[in-house]
Design a protein around this motif. Structure first.
Motif, mmCIF file in Angstrom:
data_model
loop_
_atom_site.group_PDB
_atom_site.id
_atom_site.type_symbol
_atom_site.label_atom_id
_atom_site.label_comp_id
_atom_site.label_asym_id
_atom_site.label_seq_id
_atom_site.Cartn_x
_atom_site.Cartn_y
_atom_site.Cartn_z
ATOM 1 N N ILE A 345 0.841 -1.200 0.000
ATOM 2 C CA ILE A 345 0.000 0.000 0.000
ATOM 3 C C ILE A 345 0.875 1.250 0.000
ATOM 4 N N GLY A 346 1.925 1.236 0.825
ATOM 5 C CA GLY A 346 2.825 2.378 0.873
ATOM 6 C C GLY A 346 3.469 2.666 -0.470
ATOM 7 N N LYS A 347 3.913 1.624 -1.147
ATOM 8 C CA LYS A 347 4.527 1.813 -2.473
ATOM 9 C C LYS A 347 3.497 2.328 -3.471
ATOM 10 N N GLN A 348 2.280 1.792 -3.425
ATOM 11 C CA GLN A 348 1.236 2.240 -4.348
ATOM 12 C C GLN A 348 0.822 3.688 -4.094
ATOM 13 N N GLU A 349 0.906 4.119 -2.824
ATOM 14 C CA GLU A 349 0.537 5.499 -2.493
ATOM 15 C C GLU A 349 1.600 6.511 -2.913
ATOM 16 N N GLY A 350 2.783 6.028 -3.264
ATOM 17 C CA GLY A 350 3.828 6.932 -3.707
ATOM 18 C C GLY A 350 4.940 7.180 -2.715
ATOM 19 N N ALA A 351 4.900 6.508 -1.577
ATOM 20 C CA ALA A 351 6.016 6.615 -0.642
ATOM 21 C C ALA A 351 7.240 5.911 -1.231
ATOM 22 N N PHE A 376 10.324 3.852 4.958
ATOM 23 C CA PHE A 376 9.780 4.625 3.839
ATOM 24 C C PHE A 376 10.146 6.093 4.011
ATOM 25 N N ALA A 377 10.416 6.776 2.904
ATOM 26 C CA ALA A 377 10.562 8.233 2.879
ATOM 27 C C ALA A 377 9.460 8.822 2.003
ATOM 28 N N ASP A 378 9.417 10.151 1.964
ATOM 29 C CA ASP A 378 8.422 10.872 1.158
ATOM 30 C C ASP A 378 7.000 10.448 1.522
ATOM 31 N N VAL A 379 6.785 10.196 2.793
ATOM 32 C CA VAL A 379 5.459 9.831 3.270
ATOM 33 C C VAL A 379 4.655 11.106 3.518
ATOM 34 N N GLU A 380 3.431 11.131 3.040
ATOM 35 C CA GLU A 380 2.545 12.278 3.243
ATOM 36 C C GLU A 380 1.548 11.958 4.360
ATOM 37 N N PRO A 381 1.132 12.971 5.135
ATOM 38 C CA PRO A 381 0.282 12.712 6.302
ATOM 39 C C PRO A 381 -1.012 11.969 6.008
ATOM 40 N N GLN A 382 -1.581 12.160 4.800
ATOM 41 C CA GLN A 382 -2.869 11.538 4.502
ATOM 42 C C GLN A 382 -2.748 10.091 4.036
ATOM 43 N N ILE A 397 8.983 8.194 7.160
ATOM 44 C CA ILE A 397 9.581 9.499 7.422
ATOM 45 C C ILE A 397 8.750 10.573 6.725
ATOM 46 N N LEU A 398 8.335 11.577 7.504
ATOM 47 C CA LEU A 398 7.554 12.696 6.990
ATOM 48 C C LEU A 398 8.344 13.988 7.175
#
Length: 491
Positions: A345-351, A376-382, A397-398
């Motif tokens: 899910i994280g990879k699909q969301e763009g993290a 993971f990097a480039d994680v967005e709050p939503q 990481i946010l």
């Protein structure tokens, strides 16, 4: 591996080890090597729960009148016995849950500390004397036990969590029906042995193994169970609350977390990396207080990220029984699949997956439920991986531009269990402690970890607004009785 016949265990009801009413059993497997079966445990029925509740209700009649010093002596003895058996029970914990042997023995010793604290409670003040309007009235309020308490516990801390519920339950004069998680029944059996050896009277503690859908449900619905203390998932906890509260029972819930660490721009980055590594990857991330979000101020983002990835890649993953292992397996195949699904899910969301993200299944990992430490990097709050509890060795990481933005991100989830900040600035530390929406707040230490003598619990959807451990436990496990005693006329 040598094949041996697994021992078949029983329930403990009314002071005796008894056969369950049905014939169904569940194997207790070692998640580090599923070829090892630690025992066969009952999948009990509602009939077994009823027997246990009746035994607890009968025992309550006399246990509630047992003196505080007598209850205190039993808990002190239990603490001493548990300490003597710390290595044995710690190893059993490691083999059935998966955490490292250091963590397993450490958890047992934490249980010793919990028992010793609550051994003091029965001899501490339990009431207050008030001034009455009538000078001839003696007016007091005292705390009295609730009666039969259902104790429903999870698998991730199979010694500490049962003890921080059972110890105050018993100390304040209640009796218990204890349903441990199906994944960790052996440690529950051993805890029960400790109380038996300490001299706890028959019926005060009753152990019923089985599924939540059958045994847990029967406890929640039983009319003679006056209170339920539950630790576990939000979905199950809300169901328990609805079922039990509808019939007027008292309910205490400790649920999930999505715990943040804020790395301030003045932080010691080496300290920060160790805090995050321990919080995210100890116990394979299977803690309600585990670190799952790292909110980093922009000036230190690049350096911190590089250091965390390097540290995660250095961790020794393997069977928890090995002394050099840093991180053991996940507790079950279902838990591993859930974690791997969230990674996808994280990879699909763009993290951006920086390290880990895969199951370990070759060589020594072939028979266990292993997942590599994942960052993971480039994680967005939503993103879902920033909002939902994963309960595994995955940390995101946010980025934040200011401390206020970091705190807003930290508060943007439905949970509020624990939180931490790494900073050298005492003003930032106090500001964070005031503004963060969490029941447990750390400064320059990891999100996981709690002292046994202070209140523990969360805000928002992490709890039912009650607190466990410390003297705060008395609020749940007792009720207040107010007594007006008017003096009879003088003769």
């Amino acid at each position: 591996m040598t094949t041996t016949v697994a021992q078949q265990y029983k329930n403990y009801i009314g002071g005796e080890w008894v056969e369950p009413s049905g014939n169904e059993v569940r194997p207790d497997e070692n998640p580090a090597d599923t070829r090892e079966i630690l025992g066969l445990f009952p999948r009990s029925t509602a009939e077994d729960v009823n027997r246990a509740v009746e035994a607890a209700a009968e025992a309550f009649k006399t246990w509630r009148r047992t003196s505080g010093p007598q209850r205190s002596a039993i808990l002190h003895k239990a603490a001493n016995i548990l300490e003597q058996r710390a290595q044995e029970i710690g190893e059993a914990l490691t083999r059935e849950e998966g955490k490292t042997i250091g963590e397993g023995v450490g958890e047992v010793l934490r249980g010793v500390a919990i028992l010793r604290f609550f051994a003091g409670e029965p001899v501490r003040p339990i009431g207050e004397v008030f001034s009455a309007t009538n000078p001839e009235t003696f007016l007091w309020a005292e705390r009295v036990p609730l009666g039969v308490v259902g104790v429903i516990t999870p698998w991730n801390f199979p010694v500490a969590i049962p003890l921080w519920k059972l110890a105050p339950c018993i100390a304040y004069g209640n009796t218990a029906v204890f349903k441990p998680a199906e994944l960790t029944p052996l440690t529950a059996h051993l805890i029960t042995e400790v109380f038996i050896e300490a001299g706890l009277p028959a019926g005060v503690l009753n152990l019923v193994h089985g599924s939540g859908s059958v045994v847990g449900e029967a406890i929640a619905r039983h009319p003679k169970v006056n209170a339920i203390t539950f630790t576990g998932s939000g979905t199950v906890g809300r169901h328990v609350y609805q079922v039990a509260s509808e019939r007027g029972a008292k309910v205490q819930l400790e649920l999930g977390g999505k715990n943040p660490v804020i790395i301030a721009d003045d932080a010691d980055l080496d300290l920060a990396v160790e805090i995050v590594t321990s919080g995210a990857f100890r116990s394979t991330g299977q803690k309600c207080t585990a670190t799952s979000r790292v909110i980093v101020l922009e000036p230190v983002l690049k350096d911190f990220t590089a250091k965390l990835v390097e540290r995660a890649q250095s961790l020794r993953v393997g069977p928890g029984i090995r002394p050099d292992t840093y991180m053991g397996p996940l507790v079950s195949e279902d838990q591993r699949e859930k974690v791997l699904q969230y990674i996808e899910i994280g990879k699909q969301e763009g993290a951006k997956l920086l390290t880990g993200g895969t199951a370990l299944s070759e060589g020594e990992y072939a028979y266990g439920y292993y997942v590599a430490p994942t960052v993971f990097a480039d994680v967005e709050p939503q993103m879902r991986i920033a909002q939902e509890e994963i309960f595994g060795p995955v940390v995101g990481i946010l980025r934040a531009r200011t401390l206020d933005e970091a705190i807003a991100i930290a508060n943007s989830v439905r949970y509020g269990l624990s939180a931490s900040i790494v900073t050298r600035d005492i003003r930032k530390a106090f500001y964070f402690a005031r503004e963060i929406e969490a029941g447990v707040v750390h400064v320059n230490s990891e999100t996981a970890g709690a002292e046994p003598h202070v209140p523990f619990g969360g805000m928002k959807e992490s709890s039912s607004f009650s607190r466990e451990q410390g003297r705060a436990a008395m609020e749940f496990f007792t009720q207040v009785k107010t007594v007006y005693l008017d003096m009879p006329p003088a003769q």
